[in-house]
Design an enzyme around this catalytic site. Structure first.
Site, PDB file in Angstrom:
ATOM      1  N   GLN A 162     -21.617  -5.838  10.611  1.00 22.30           N
ATOM      2  CA  GLN A 162     -20.200  -6.231  10.674  1.00 22.30           C
ATOM      3  C   GLN A 162     -19.510  -5.934   9.346  1.00 22.30           C
ATOM      4  O   GLN A 162     -20.103  -6.116   8.285  1.00 22.30           O
ATOM      5  CB  GLN A 162     -20.089  -7.726  10.999  1.00 22.30           C
ATOM      6  CG  GLN A 162     -20.714  -8.125  12.326  1.00 22.30           C
ATOM      7  CD  GLN A 162     -19.845  -7.798  13.528  1.00 22.30           C
ATOM      8  OE1 GLN A 162     -18.762  -7.252  13.400  1.00 22.30           O
ATOM      9  NE2 GLN A 162     -20.338  -8.113  14.716  1.00 22.30           N
ATOM     10  N   GLU A 199     -31.843  -3.481  21.584  1.00 22.79           N
ATOM     11  CA  GLU A 199     -30.933  -2.587  20.845  1.00 22.79           C
ATOM     12  C   GLU A 199     -31.443  -1.170  21.046  1.00 22.79           C
ATOM     13  O   GLU A 199     -32.643  -0.939  21.051  1.00 22.79           O
ATOM     14  CB  GLU A 199     -30.977  -2.991  19.357  1.00 22.79           C
ATOM     15  CG  GLU A 199     -30.483  -1.975  18.356  1.00 22.79           C
ATOM     16  CD  GLU A 199     -28.992  -1.635  18.452  1.00 22.79           C
ATOM     17  OE1 GLU A 199     -28.176  -2.547  18.633  1.00 22.79           O
ATOM     18  OE2 GLU A 199     -28.669  -0.438  18.348  1.00 22.79           O
ATOM     19  N   ASP A 216     -23.198  -8.599  22.671  1.00 22.73           N
ATOM     20  CA  ASP A 216     -22.229  -8.168  21.648  1.00 22.73           C
ATOM     21  C   ASP A 216     -22.132  -6.646  21.692  1.00 22.73           C
ATOM     22  O   ASP A 216     -22.545  -5.952  20.761  1.00 22.73           O
ATOM     23  CB  ASP A 216     -22.744  -8.653  20.272  1.00 22.73           C
ATOM     24  CG  ASP A 216     -21.794  -8.315  19.136  1.00 22.73           C
ATOM     25  OD1 ASP A 216     -20.670  -7.844  19.398  1.00 22.73           O
ATOM     26  OD2 ASP A 216     -22.182  -8.526  17.965  1.00 22.73           O
ATOM     27  N   CYS A 222      -3.736   0.352   8.760  1.00 25.71           N
ATOM     28  CA  CYS A 222      -3.316  -1.062   8.809  1.00 25.71           C
ATOM     29  C   CYS A 222      -1.983  -1.143   9.544  1.00 25.71           C
ATOM     30  O   CYS A 222      -0.928  -1.013   8.931  1.00 25.71           O
ATOM     31  CB  CYS A 222      -3.144  -1.623   7.410  1.00 25.71           C
ATOM     32  SG  CYS A 222      -4.647  -1.600   6.456  1.00 25.71           S
ATOM     33  N   CYS A 224     -15.418  -6.894  20.315  1.00 24.17           N
ATOM     34  CA  CYS A 224     -14.335  -6.406  19.449  1.00 24.17           C
ATOM     35  C   CYS A 224     -13.327  -5.610  20.272  1.00 24.17           C
ATOM     36  O   CYS A 224     -12.448  -4.961  19.725  1.00 24.17           O
ATOM     37  CB  CYS A 224     -14.892  -5.588  18.289  1.00 24.17           C
ATOM     38  SG  CYS A 224     -15.867  -4.191  18.826  1.00 24.17           S
ATOM     39  N   CYS A 242      -1.051   6.635   6.480  1.00 24.88           N
ATOM     40  CA  CYS A 242      -2.452   6.401   6.829  1.00 24.88           C
ATOM     41  C   CYS A 242      -2.557   5.811   8.232  1.00 24.88           C
ATOM     42  O   CYS A 242      -3.308   6.300   9.072  1.00 24.88           O
ATOM     43  CB  CYS A 242      -3.077   5.482   5.787  1.00 24.88           C
ATOM     44  SG  CYS A 242      -4.662   4.785   6.251  1.00 24.88           S
ATOM     45  N   TYR A 252     -27.606  -5.935  22.596  1.00 22.09           N
ATOM     46  CA  TYR A 252     -26.819  -5.133  21.649  1.00 22.09           C
ATOM     47  C   TYR A 252     -26.969  -5.790  20.264  1.00 22.09           C
ATOM     48  O   TYR A 252     -25.993  -6.215  19.650  1.00 22.09           O
ATOM     49  CB  TYR A 252     -25.343  -5.059  22.059  1.00 22.09           C
ATOM     50  CG  TYR A 252     -25.110  -4.619  23.491  1.00 22.09           C
ATOM     51  CD1 TYR A 252     -25.008  -3.263  23.793  1.00 22.09           C
ATOM     52  CD2 TYR A 252     -24.984  -5.547  24.531  1.00 22.09           C
ATOM     53  CE1 TYR A 252     -24.778  -2.846  25.109  1.00 22.09           C
ATOM     54  CE2 TYR A 252     -24.757  -5.137  25.839  1.00 22.09           C
ATOM     55  CZ  TYR A 252     -24.657  -3.789  26.129  1.00 22.09           C
ATOM     56  OH  TYR A 252     -24.425  -3.383  27.425  1.00 22.09           O
ATOM     57  N   CYS A 264      -7.527   1.691  -1.780  1.00 20.65           N
ATOM     58  CA  CYS A 264      -7.337   1.029  -0.484  1.00 20.65           C
ATOM     59  C   CYS A 264      -7.491  -0.469  -0.664  1.00 20.65           C
ATOM     60  O   CYS A 264      -8.529  -0.943  -1.137  1.00 20.65           O
ATOM     61  CB  CYS A 264      -8.332   1.543   0.551  1.00 20.65           C
ATOM     62  SG  CYS A 264      -8.178   0.605   2.087  1.00 20.65           S
ATOM     63  N   CYS A 273       0.864  -1.174   0.000  1.00 22.80           N
ATOM     64  CA  CYS A 273       0.000   0.000   0.000  1.00 22.80           C
ATOM     65  C   CYS A 273       0.901   1.224   0.000  1.00 22.80           C
ATOM     66  O   CYS A 273       1.752   1.369   0.885  1.00 22.80           O
ATOM     67  CB  CYS A 273      -0.893  -0.006   1.233  1.00 22.80           C
ATOM     68  SG  CYS A 273      -1.732   1.557   1.468  1.00 22.80           S
TER      69      CYS A 273
HETATM   70  N1  SAH Z   1     -24.931  -7.973  17.355  1.00 24.48           N
HETATM   71  C1  SAH Z   1     -25.010  -7.050  16.274  1.00 24.48           C
HETATM   72  C2  SAH Z   1     -24.553  -5.640  16.618  1.00 24.48           C
HETATM   73  C3  SAH Z   1     -23.291  -5.507  17.444  1.00 24.48           C
HETATM   74  S1  SAH Z   1     -22.592  -3.887  17.524  1.00 24.48           S
HETATM   75  C4  SAH Z   1     -24.283  -7.586  15.063  1.00 24.48           C
HETATM   76  O1  SAH Z   1     -23.550  -8.555  15.146  1.00 24.48           O
HETATM   77  O2  SAH Z   1     -24.458  -7.026  13.966  1.00 24.48           O
HETATM   78  C5  SAH Z   1     -23.192  -3.236  18.985  1.00 24.48           C
HETATM   79  C6  SAH Z   1     -24.606  -2.720  18.927  1.00 24.48           C
HETATM   80  O3  SAH Z   1     -24.934  -2.242  20.221  1.00 24.48           O
HETATM   81  C7  SAH Z   1     -24.848  -1.564  17.967  1.00 24.48           C
HETATM   82  O4  SAH Z   1     -25.933  -1.873  17.120  1.00 24.48           O
HETATM   83  C8  SAH Z   1     -25.211  -0.376  18.888  1.00 24.48           C
HETATM   84  O5  SAH Z   1     -26.188   0.490  18.332  1.00 24.48           O
HETATM   85  C9  SAH Z   1     -25.779  -1.103  20.103  1.00 24.48           C
HETATM   86  N2  SAH Z   1     -25.705  -0.398  21.370  1.00 24.48           N
HETATM   87  C10 SAH Z   1     -24.733   0.442  21.828  1.00 24.48           C
HETATM   88  N3  SAH Z   1     -24.995   0.847  23.063  1.00 24.48           N
HETATM   89  C11 SAH Z   1     -26.162   0.269  23.449  1.00 24.48           C
HETATM   90  C12 SAH Z   1     -26.967   0.300  24.634  1.00 24.48           C
HETATM   91  N4  SAH Z   1     -26.574   1.017  25.692  1.00 24.48           N
HETATM   92  N5  SAH Z   1     -28.094  -0.421  24.668  1.00 24.48           N
HETATM   93  C13 SAH Z   1     -28.473  -1.170  23.611  1.00 24.48           C
HETATM   94  N6  SAH Z   1     -27.765  -1.251  22.444  1.00 24.48           N
HETATM   95  C14 SAH Z   1     -26.627  -0.537  22.366  1.00 24.48           C
END
Ligand code: SAH
Length: 389
Positions: free
Chosen positions: A222, A272, A320, A22, A347, A19, A251, A98, A13
Site C-alpha cells: 500500500q 496470491e 482485497d 492530483c 480501491c 500533470c 489477493y 512532487c 504545485c
Molecule cells: N492485501 C494486500 C494486497 C492487495 S493488492 C495488501 O493489502 O497489501 C491486490 C493483490 O492481488 C496484488 O498483490 C496482486 O498481485 C494480487 N492479484 C491480482 N490478481 C490476482 C489473482 N487473479 N489471483 C490472486 N491474486 C491476484
C-alpha cells in the site's frame, strides 16, 4: 469525520494542471472527502444498493504520504526529461518537486537523474526502439527512510551501470539497494519479468501494525503507510475475530492483512498469484515468527473454486482485489463456501458495488467505511463488512 483533517491552506504545485495526478488539489481537504464519499454512494446507487457510510478516515498528513515514486523517462527536443506521465497520454511532465512524495524521494530522484544525464544514459524511445532507460522507481520504507531504487530498462545492457551505482550510493546514503528490471515489451505496465540486483540485498524493510515486512520492486505494498495502519485496524475491528476461526486472505500480496490478524484466529489461508510477492510472504512469515498462515500461490478464483468443491469450513473471507475487482466465479465460490463474514477491501468503488451485488443474494451489508489513502486524487479505499443473512 476526523477534525484533524482541517488543512486551511493548500500546498501549491506548479505543475498541478499539466500533470493531472492530483485532481482535487485546489479544493479544501474536507471537500475532497465529501466528493469521494458521494462518488462511492453513486457507485452503489448505480447497482441499486443502499450505501450508508459509517465513517470516512481522512489523513492527518495529506501531503508527502506516498512511499513509491514512478518516474518515466523520455527525450524531448534532444533533452532527457523525467517525471510523471500526464493522465491518459504518452507525455511526461517534467518533475521539479512532487508534494505527494517525501523530501527524501524528491532529493534522491534529483541526484539519480543528475548522474544519468552526466553519464549520457539514453532514454528509451518507444517508436524508434532506441535508447535504454524507461523508468526509475523509488520505494521508501516509512519506518527507516531507506530506499529501493529500480531502473527499468528496455534491454539487459545498462551502460555505465557500475559508475551509476557508485555515484548514487556515494551521494545518497538512504539508498539501500538498487535493482535493474528489464522490460522489453510494448506496454504501459512499468515492470518487466526480469530483475537483477545491482547493489545491496534487493529489498527494503518496513514495519506495519508492529510486524516487519520485506518489500521488493515488484510486490504490492500500500502506498500510504499511515492510512494503511488505519485500514488494517479496521479489518481487525470489522472482523471481530474469534480464536477458533479459519480465515481466507484472498489477493494477499506479501501477506500483510493475514499476518496482522493471524494472532487473533486459528488459521489464515493466504492466496496470491504474484510469485515474487508469495516468496516474500514466506520470508515475512518466518521473520515475524508466524506459523498459522498457510501461503498459497494461485489464481484466487481457481483456488476458491477448488475449496468450494471440497466444501471446506471457512468462517471469514477477507478479499482485497486489484482495482478491477474480483470475478463472478470467485464470488459464486464465496457463496458456496458460505462464511459467516466477508470483509471486502477495495480501491475501486465501482467494481466493489458490482461485486457486492452478487454477494447480496445471501449477505447483508453491515458496515462500510472509507479510508483516504490517496489524498488529493480521485481515488478512495473502501472497506465493507458483510454478514450472512
Ligand atoms: N492485501 C494486500 C494486497 C492487495 S493488492 C495488501 O493489502 O497489501 C491486490 C493483490 O492481488 C496484488 O498483490 C496482486 O498481485 C494480487 N492479484 C491480482 N490478481 C490476482 C489473482 N487473479 N489471483 C490472486 N491474486 C491476484
Amino acid at each position: 469525520m476526523n477534525q484533524n483533517n482541517k488543512t486551511n491552506e493548500n500546498k501549491k504545485c506548479p505543475i498541478e494542471k499539466k500533470c493531472g495526478g492530483c485532481q482535487y488539489l485546489s479544493k479544501p481537504y474536507f471537500t475532497t472527502l465529501d466528493i469521494k464519499k458521494k462518488y462511492v454512494i453513486d457507485c452503489f446507487l448505480k447497482e441499486k444498493i443502499a450505501c450508508k457510510i459509517e465513517q470516512i478516515y481522512g489523513a492527518k498528513h495529506p501531503y508527502q504520504y506516498r512511499n513509491k515514486m514512478i518516474l518515466g523517462v523520455q527525450s524531448q527536443q534532444n533533452k532527457l526529461i523525467y517525471g510523471f506521465y500526464q493522465e491518459n497520454s504518452h507525455k511526461i511532465i517534467p518533475l521539479d518537486f512532487c508534494i505527494l512524495h517525501s523530501n527524501n524521494q524528491n532529493e534522491i530522484a534529483k541526484v539519480i537523474f543528475d548522474c544519468i544525464i552526466k553519464l549520457h544514459i539514453h532514454p528509451y524511445d518507444e517508436d524508434k526502439k532506441t535508447g535504454i532507460l524507461r523508468y526509475v522507481c523509488i520505494r521508501e520504507s516509512y519506518h527507516t527512510q531507506k530506499c529501493l531504487v529500480t531502473f527499468v530498462t528496455s534491454k539487459k545492457e545498462l551502460p555505465f551501470k557500475e559508475e551509476l551505482v557508485k555515484q548514487i550510493i556515494d551521494k545518497c546514503p538512504n539508498v539501500q539497494t538498487i535493482i535493474q528490471n528489464v522490460n522489453p515489451k510494448k506496454t504501459s505496465v512499468v515492470l518487466g519479468d526480469q530483475d537483477r540486483i545491482l547493489y545491496g540485498n534487493g529489498y527494503i524493510e518496513d514495519k506495519l501494525c508492529g510486524l516487519s515486512f520485506q518489500i521488493t520492486s515488484k510486490s504490492f505494498y500500500q502506498v500510504n503507510p499511515e492510512q494503511t495502519e488505519i485500514l488494517y485496524q479496521l479489518v481487525k475491528d470489522f472482523g471481530n475475530f474469534q480464536k477458533n476461526e479459519i480465515v481466507i486472505d484472498a489477493y494477499s500480496g506479501i501477506g500483510t492483512i493475514g499476518f496482522i490478524i493471524s494472532k487473533l484466529v486459528r488459521e489464515v489461508i493466504s492466496v496470491e498469484n504474484n510469485p515474487q510477492a508469495v516468496s516474500f510472504a514466506f520470508k515475512n512469515a518466518k521473520e515475524n515468527n508466524i506459523r498459522n498462515v498457510k501461503i498459497i500461490q494461485d489464481d484466487a478464483t481457481h483456488f476458491l473454486l477448488n475449496l468450494a468443491k471440497e466444501q471446506r469450513r471457512i468462517d471469514t473471507i477477507i478479499m482485497d482485489p486489484p482495482r478491477t475487482g474480483s470475478t463472478p466465479l470467485f464470488l459464486k465460490s464465496v457463496l458456496k463456501l458460505n462464511p459467516l463474514k466477508i470483509i471486502y477491501v477495495s480501491c475501486g468503488p465501482d467494481t466493489l458495488a458490482r461485486d457486492l451485488k452478487i454477494l447480496l443474494s445471501s449477505y447483508n451489508i453491515k458496515k462500510i467505511s472509507l479510508v483516504d489513502m490517496f489524498c488529493w486524487t480521485k481515488h478512495i479505499e473502501t472497506i465493507a463488512l458483510l454478514l450472512k443473512k
